[in-house]
Write an enzyme that holds these catalytic residues in place. Sequence first.
Site, PDB file in Angstrom:
ATOM      1  N   ASN A  88     -45.359 -33.144  16.689  1.00  0.00           N
ATOM      2  CA  ASN A  88     -44.225 -32.723  17.510  1.00  0.00           C
ATOM      3  C   ASN A  88     -44.031 -33.635  18.718  1.00  0.00           C
ATOM      4  O   ASN A  88     -44.973 -34.211  19.262  1.00  0.00           O
ATOM      5  CB  ASN A  88     -44.367 -31.259  17.946  1.00  0.00           C
ATOM      6  CG  ASN A  88     -45.654 -30.948  18.683  1.00  0.00           C
ATOM      7  OD1 ASN A  88     -46.720 -31.476  18.372  1.00  0.00           O
ATOM      8  ND2 ASN A  88     -45.569 -30.069  19.673  1.00  0.00           N
ATOM      9  N   LEU A  89     -42.773 -33.756  19.115  1.00  0.00           N
ATOM     10  CA  LEU A  89     -42.366 -34.590  20.247  1.00  0.00           C
ATOM     11  C   LEU A  89     -41.387 -33.809  21.105  1.00  0.00           C
ATOM     12  O   LEU A  89     -40.421 -33.236  20.585  1.00  0.00           O
ATOM     13  CB  LEU A  89     -41.700 -35.878  19.739  1.00  0.00           C
ATOM     14  CG  LEU A  89     -40.986 -36.749  20.774  1.00  0.00           C
ATOM     15  CD1 LEU A  89     -41.990 -37.355  21.755  1.00  0.00           C
ATOM     16  CD2 LEU A  89     -40.175 -37.845  20.090  1.00  0.00           C
ATOM     17  N   GLU A  90     -41.635 -33.769  22.403  1.00  0.00           N
ATOM     18  CA  GLU A  90     -40.732 -33.118  23.354  1.00  0.00           C
ATOM     19  C   GLU A  90     -40.359 -34.121  24.436  1.00  0.00           C
ATOM     20  O   GLU A  90     -41.205 -34.917  24.873  1.00  0.00           O
ATOM     21  CB  GLU A  90     -41.417 -31.897  23.974  1.00  0.00           C
ATOM     22  CG  GLU A  90     -41.800 -30.834  22.946  1.00  0.00           C
ATOM     23  CD  GLU A  90     -42.886 -29.885  23.414  1.00  0.00           C
ATOM     24  OE1 GLU A  90     -43.285 -29.015  22.617  1.00  0.00           O
ATOM     25  OE2 GLU A  90     -43.353 -30.012  24.570  1.00  0.00           O
ATOM     26  N   HIS A 101     -39.887 -31.553  15.538  1.00  0.00           N
ATOM     27  CA  HIS A 101     -40.973 -30.735  15.020  1.00  0.00           C
ATOM     28  C   HIS A 101     -41.894 -31.600  14.154  1.00  0.00           C
ATOM     29  O   HIS A 101     -41.479 -32.626  13.610  1.00  0.00           O
ATOM     30  CB  HIS A 101     -40.416 -29.571  14.212  1.00  0.00           C
ATOM     31  CG  HIS A 101     -39.576 -28.628  15.013  1.00  0.00           C
ATOM     32  ND1 HIS A 101     -39.657 -27.260  14.884  1.00  0.00           N
ATOM     33  CD2 HIS A 101     -38.626 -28.842  15.967  1.00  0.00           C
ATOM     34  CE1 HIS A 101     -38.807 -26.670  15.708  1.00  0.00           C
ATOM     35  NE2 HIS A 101     -38.163 -27.620  16.373  1.00  0.00           N
ATOM     36  N   GLU A 103     -43.180 -31.224  11.206  1.00  0.00           N
ATOM     37  CA  GLU A 103     -42.758 -31.408   9.819  1.00  0.00           C
ATOM     38  C   GLU A 103     -41.621 -32.419   9.726  1.00  0.00           C
ATOM     39  O   GLU A 103     -41.587 -33.253   8.809  1.00  0.00           O
ATOM     40  CB  GLU A 103     -42.317 -30.070   9.210  1.00  0.00           C
ATOM     41  CG  GLU A 103     -43.438 -29.055   9.091  1.00  0.00           C
ATOM     42  CD  GLU A 103     -43.551 -28.134  10.300  1.00  0.00           C
ATOM     43  OE1 GLU A 103     -43.914 -26.967  10.104  1.00  0.00           O
ATOM     44  OE2 GLU A 103     -43.271 -28.585  11.440  1.00  0.00           O
ATOM     45  N   CYS A 128     -41.827 -23.102  11.269  1.00  0.00           N
ATOM     46  CA  CYS A 128     -40.807 -22.246  11.874  1.00  0.00           C
ATOM     47  C   CYS A 128     -39.558 -22.245  10.984  1.00  0.00           C
ATOM     48  O   CYS A 128     -39.432 -23.034  10.047  1.00  0.00           O
ATOM     49  CB  CYS A 128     -40.458 -22.733  13.278  1.00  0.00           C
ATOM     50  SG  CYS A 128     -39.588 -24.320  13.307  1.00  0.00           S
ATOM     51  N   CYS A 131     -37.803 -25.629  10.611  1.00  0.00           N
ATOM     52  CA  CYS A 131     -38.423 -26.592   9.702  1.00  0.00           C
ATOM     53  C   CYS A 131     -38.277 -26.176   8.245  1.00  0.00           C
ATOM     54  O   CYS A 131     -38.140 -27.024   7.362  1.00  0.00           O
ATOM     55  CB  CYS A 131     -39.895 -26.775  10.056  1.00  0.00           C
ATOM     56  SG  CYS A 131     -40.134 -27.692  11.590  1.00  0.00           S
TER      57      CYS A 131
END
Length: 296
Positions: A88-90, A101, A103, A128, A131
Amino acid sequence: MQDRFIRSITQLPTPLADALIPMLHQNFAGHLDAQQLATLTSASKMTEAEVLLALLPIAAALAKPPISEFYVGAIAKGKSGDIYMGANLELPGEALFHSVHAEQSAISHAWLSGESQIVDIIVNASPCGHCRQFMNELVEGSKISIHLPAQESHPLAYYLPYAFGPKDLNVTSPLMAKQQTEFALDSADPMIIEGLDHAGLSYAPYTQSFAAVVLETRDGATYCGRYAENAAFNPSMLPMQMALSNLVRHNREFSDISRAVLIESSQGKISLVGATMDALHTVAAIELEHIVIDPV
């Protein structure tokens, strides 16, 4: 071995860790080919399924989650037998819809690497709804086997019953199917040529807004992302987010970015330039080059 794997490698069984460490070289960005996976399986005396689950801490080490501080790793296994890690990357301080996300990261990694079908997804937390919908867009998406720690494996259809997907909108060639749109652009700029190729390989059956982003770092390396639309619209993955995820997987910093180019079709129903600029300006103080191209 890269520093980002020092802590996670200790979570692996010793025989597996010993076999994996030589593979975690300075250029490692989450890809292991089928032969390397077989080597890990043999050396560890574990089943392939056990190895893939055990590798999740390595995938999670690729994450960059400054907001949630929740590290999620995922592994996509392609039809070729190769595996592709993602995480994951934010984007710091930016709206949550810019997030990638795990995936999505793993699947885009496989797609950018030339895979045409995903057969297994291994992830350390239940996918989730976002995804699940993203995976449903893929070739034979409903049949993808989902593997979670301490749980039985099930196809995506188990997690997403009565799914809405491409066929409901009369799209017969789903995400990752072999397809290419031809565009006309006369340029000798290698970065633009690369972006043109990726725009042609992007997936935009709902808006025809074929697009790609190329990021260049100060040492001349480039990292691409393609637009990947979704029948449910919101789970679509933007090319800038895919490119940033690609860059982070390669252990590069946002501060390394020196140039950014967005290439998109002139015939699309929408433009990605606004969303692309928002994401870029969150992580780099450079101007976005925006090039609009005509399909052949």
